[in-house]
Design a protein around this motif. Structure first.
Motif, short mmCIF file in Angstrom:
data_model
loop_
_atom_site.label_atom_id
_atom_site.label_comp_id
_atom_site.label_asym_id
_atom_site.label_seq_id
_atom_site.Cartn_x
_atom_site.Cartn_y
_atom_site.Cartn_z
N ILE A 304 -6.74 0.22 15.34
CA ILE A 304 -7.09 -1.18 15.60
C ILE A 304 -7.78 -1.25 16.96
O ILE A 304 -7.23 -0.82 17.98
N SER A 305 -8.99 -1.79 16.96
CA SER A 305 -9.82 -1.80 18.17
C SER A 305 -10.10 -3.23 18.62
O SER A 305 -10.06 -4.18 17.84
N SER A 306 -10.42 -3.36 19.91
CA SER A 306 -10.84 -4.64 20.47
C SER A 306 -12.29 -4.91 20.09
O SER A 306 -12.99 -4.01 19.62
N PRO A 307 -12.78 -6.13 20.29
CA PRO A 307 -14.18 -6.43 19.96
C PRO A 307 -15.18 -5.53 20.68
O PRO A 307 -16.27 -5.28 20.16
N ASP A 308 -14.82 -5.01 21.87
CA ASP A 308 -15.75 -4.14 22.59
C ASP A 308 -15.58 -2.66 22.23
O ASP A 308 -16.18 -1.78 22.86
N GLY A 309 -14.73 -2.37 21.23
CA GLY A 309 -14.62 -1.01 20.72
C GLY A 309 -13.46 -0.19 21.26
O GLY A 309 -13.27 0.96 20.85
N ARG A 310 -12.67 -0.73 22.19
CA ARG A 310 -11.53 0.02 22.73
C ARG A 310 -10.42 0.11 21.69
O ARG A 310 -10.05 -0.89 21.07
N VAL A 311 -9.87 1.32 21.50
CA VAL A 311 -8.74 1.49 20.58
C VAL A 311 -7.49 0.90 21.23
O VAL A 311 -7.11 1.29 22.34
N LEU A 312 -6.85 -0.04 20.54
CA LEU A 312 -5.67 -0.71 21.08
C LEU A 312 -4.37 -0.06 20.61
O LEU A 312 -3.45 0.14 21.40
N PHE A 313 -4.30 0.29 19.32
CA PHE A 313 -3.10 0.94 18.80
C PHE A 313 -3.37 1.48 17.41
O PHE A 313 -4.39 1.16 16.77
N LYS A 314 -2.43 2.33 16.94
CA LYS A 314 -2.45 2.84 15.57
C LYS A 314 -1.35 2.15 14.78
O LYS A 314 -0.28 1.83 15.31
N THR A 315 -1.61 1.95 13.51
CA THR A 315 -0.64 1.23 12.68
C THR A 315 0.43 2.13 12.08
O THR A 315 1.45 1.61 11.59
N ALA A 316 0.22 3.45 12.07
CA ALA A 316 1.05 4.36 11.27
C ALA A 316 0.89 3.98 9.80
O ALA A 316 -0.01 3.21 9.45
N GLN A 317 1.74 4.50 8.93
CA GLN A 317 1.62 4.21 7.50
C GLN A 317 2.58 3.08 7.15
O GLN A 317 3.80 3.20 7.26
N LYS A 318 1.99 1.95 6.73
CA LYS A 318 2.81 0.78 6.44
C LYS A 318 2.24 0.05 5.23
O LYS A 318 1.09 0.27 4.85
N TRP A 319 3.05 -0.84 4.65
CA TRP A 319 2.59 -1.63 3.53
C TRP A 319 3.35 -2.94 3.52
O TRP A 319 4.41 -3.10 4.13
N ILE A 320 2.79 -3.89 2.83
CA ILE A 320 3.43 -5.19 2.64
C ILE A 320 3.54 -5.45 1.15
O ILE A 320 2.53 -5.42 0.43
N GLU A 321 4.76 -5.66 0.67
CA GLU A 321 5.01 -5.89 -0.75
C GLU A 321 5.15 -7.38 -1.04
O GLU A 321 5.32 -8.19 -0.13
N ARG A 322 5.05 -7.71 -2.31
CA ARG A 322 5.18 -9.10 -2.73
C ARG A 322 6.48 -9.71 -2.22
O ARG A 322 7.54 -9.08 -2.30
N GLY A 323 6.39 -10.92 -1.71
CA GLY A 323 7.57 -11.64 -1.24
C GLY A 323 7.97 -11.33 0.19
O GLY A 323 8.88 -11.96 0.72
N GLU A 324 7.30 -10.36 0.83
CA GLU A 324 7.62 -10.03 2.22
C GLU A 324 6.78 -10.90 3.16
O GLU A 324 5.59 -11.10 2.95
N ARG A 325 7.43 -11.38 4.20
CA ARG A 325 6.74 -12.14 5.24
C ARG A 325 6.91 -11.37 6.54
O ARG A 325 7.97 -11.41 7.17
N VAL A 326 5.85 -10.67 6.91
CA VAL A 326 5.88 -9.77 8.05
C VAL A 326 5.40 -10.51 9.29
O VAL A 326 4.30 -11.06 9.30
N VAL A 327 6.24 -10.53 10.32
CA VAL A 327 5.87 -11.15 11.60
C VAL A 327 5.43 -10.06 12.56
O VAL A 327 6.14 -9.07 12.75
N LEU A 328 4.26 -10.26 13.15
CA LEU A 328 3.68 -9.29 14.08
C LEU A 328 4.01 -9.71 15.51
O LEU A 328 3.63 -10.81 15.94
N LEU A 329 4.73 -8.85 16.22
CA LEU A 329 5.19 -9.15 17.58
C LEU A 329 4.44 -8.32 18.60
O LEU A 329 4.05 -7.19 18.33
#
Length: 503
Positions: A304-329
């Motif tokens: 995941i990069s900023s608008p100017d191209g800087r890498v901010l972080f990696k997500t690792a391997q993740k998924w979102i299944e039906r009925g899940e409400r994932v909050v990003l902190l």
């Protein structure tokens, strides 16, 4: 000792906002002011400050009382000034020239970094502008603070600073705070005023406990009203029977008794008052579309990069299944909105390490409500995006709390609450199977927040959410991802993040 006394206060601005409001403000009162959008909270604060005259009733202030009102909007004339100059401009010219140090003291007390002091106010974030408005009020050394939506645009760290600052004020300092932030109200208030068009009610409690007390009082009033109506109906039936008997018998006594029963029924009906109902600013019911796949979204160690191209972080391997409400902190600036935009691009078909199931139907709401153009009208926005005729379009807009005369005005002229309801209406009509929500409760009143929570909790709602609203996060989150360092990690809940943000 009373600081301010309201007696039968009422205000009409085109339509009646509230009436017969009486209360006394004492030292140490920290009042949370709660009502739906458009029901008069800001107008009441302006009346208390002397910036607006009530239509009815009287308002008595203590002798020499200095009132400080923090309004929601930054005056346009301040945007070109530096932060420090904008704060100093709240003082009379001679005081500002002689006592410039006062601005430095207030800015430091409120935790505004010195690096921002000389920057133009218009170049700062909405959160810093809110703190500048508070500094402009505080520099005037008020005896009473009136705060209108003080947490708008603040991140959790800034909200924690504001809470700490309020708690650190002298215990005798009175405040009246209009806010839709339930956790904030619980933290800093000791009384709650529910402002209603009729029969506003005050409880000597913080918001959550006051809301329970209000529900109990309303239920009791509803039962009393039903009992009164039943009693009046019984009296009328008795009067009708006696009237027939009296007519047939020619008894004057029965005629008198009939009249007495009818008069008693009329008095009961006149005195009976139905349970108060808060005026709704519009009802939005989200509708969830169906998606066939179990996992709607997959992240394969995406960068995941900023608008100017800087890498901010990696997500690792993740998924979102039906009925899940994932909050990003995560703290401000670490890339939460960048992840939202990357997911939005992937749903739109952009190649990469984020993959959405083909059956996914997205629903997006950003914190600036920019998904609907400022020059569009609500009517045009709905009819061009959805297959609705003129009549149905006007009907659903009215149901969302956007009156007919506002439906043809540019979106830029709408209030924040109206724009939020328009954005939620567009979500409803899109029937998404996956919600991307970036600060969705900004500009929503408490009623709207609770309605949105209830809809998201309904079976089938799947979402990725960014929010600084603690009550909202606690209500809707089922999974929690936190950006720690350069990695996106699963955490058990949001409480650790909330505690860390509070310092």
């Amino acid at each position: 000792m009373s600081i301010l006394i309201l007696n039968a206060l009422g205000l009409t601005l085109g339509a009646p906002l509230f009436q017969d409001l009486s209360l006394t403000l004492h030292p140490g009162d920290r009042i949370g002011l709660v009502a739906a959008n458009g029901c008069g909270k800001s107008s009441l604060l302006r009346c208390l400050a002397g910036a607006e005259e009530p239509t009815f009733g009287t308002l008595t202030r203590g002798r020499g009382l200095v009132v400080g009102l923090m309004e929601q909007e930054v005056p346009a004339g301040l945007l070109g000034l530096s932060l420090r100059a904008a704060v100093l401009a709240a003082l009379p010219v001679e005081e500002a020239e002689a006592d410039g140090w006062r601005a430095d003291v207030v800015l430091e007390e409120l935790g505004l970094p010195s690096a921002l002091h000389d920057q133009p106010l218009g170049s700062l974030s909405g959160g810093w502008q809110r703190m500048a408005l508070l500094a402009r009020v505080w520099i005037g050394a008020p005896d009473l603070l009136l705060l209108d939506e003080p947490t708008n645009h603040l991140d959790l760290q800034r909200i924690a600073v504001l809470e700490g600052w309020i708690k650190g004020l002298p215990r005798s300092m009175p405040l009246v705070i209009a806010s839709h932030d339930r956790a904030f109200l619980d933290a800093v208030t000791n009384r709650t005023l529910f402002l209603r068009s009729e029969r506003s009610v005050m409880f000597p409690l913080g918001y959550t406990r006051a809301r329970l007390a209000l529900a109990e009082a309303d239920a009791s009033a509803g039962r009393q009203f039903e009992n009164d109506m039943k009693k009046a109906d019984q009296l009328r039936r008795q009067a009708a029977k006696l009237k027939n008997i009296g007519i047939n018998s020619g008894s004057d006594l029965l005629v008198v008794k009939t009249r007495q029963l009818s008069e008693r029924a009329e008095k009961i009906e006149a005195a009976a008052r139905p349970a108060a109902k808060d005026r709704s600013a519009g009802v939005i019911r989200l509708a969830h579309g169906a998606a066939r796949a179990k996992a709607l979204l997959g992240l394969e160690d995406a960068l995941i990069s900023s608008p100017d191209g800087r890498v901010l972080f990696k997500t690792a391997q993740k998924w979102i299944e039906r009925g899940e409400r994932v909050v990003l902190l995560g703290a401000n600036g670490v890339g939460k909105s960048c992840l939202i935009r990357a997911v939005q691009a992937a749903i739109g078909g952009a190649p990469g390490s984020i993959r959405a199931t083909p059956s996914l139907v997205p629903g997006y709401m950003d914190q600036g409500l920019g998904q609907i153009g400022a020059a569009e009208t609500p009517f045009g926005a709905i009819t061009t995006r959805f297959d609705l005729g003129d009549g149905p379009a006007r009907s659903v807009l009215a149901g969302a709390g956007i009156a007919p005369d506002w439906q043809v005005r540019p979106v830029a002229t709408l209030s924040g609450g109206q724009r939020a309801r328009l954005a939620l209406l567009a979500l409803r009509l899109a029937r998404p199977s996956f919600y991307l929500l970036d600060e969705p409760t900004n500009h929503l009143d408490i009623e709207g927040q609770e309605a949105l929570e209830a809809e998201l909790q309904a079976e089938g709602a799947t979402a990725l959410i960014v929010s600084h609203d603690r009550a909202f996060v606690r209500a809707v989150g089922t999974r929690f991802w936190q950006i720690i360092g350069k990695t996106l990690v699963d955490v058990e809940d949001a409480e650790g993040f909330f505690r860390a943000a509070a310092g």
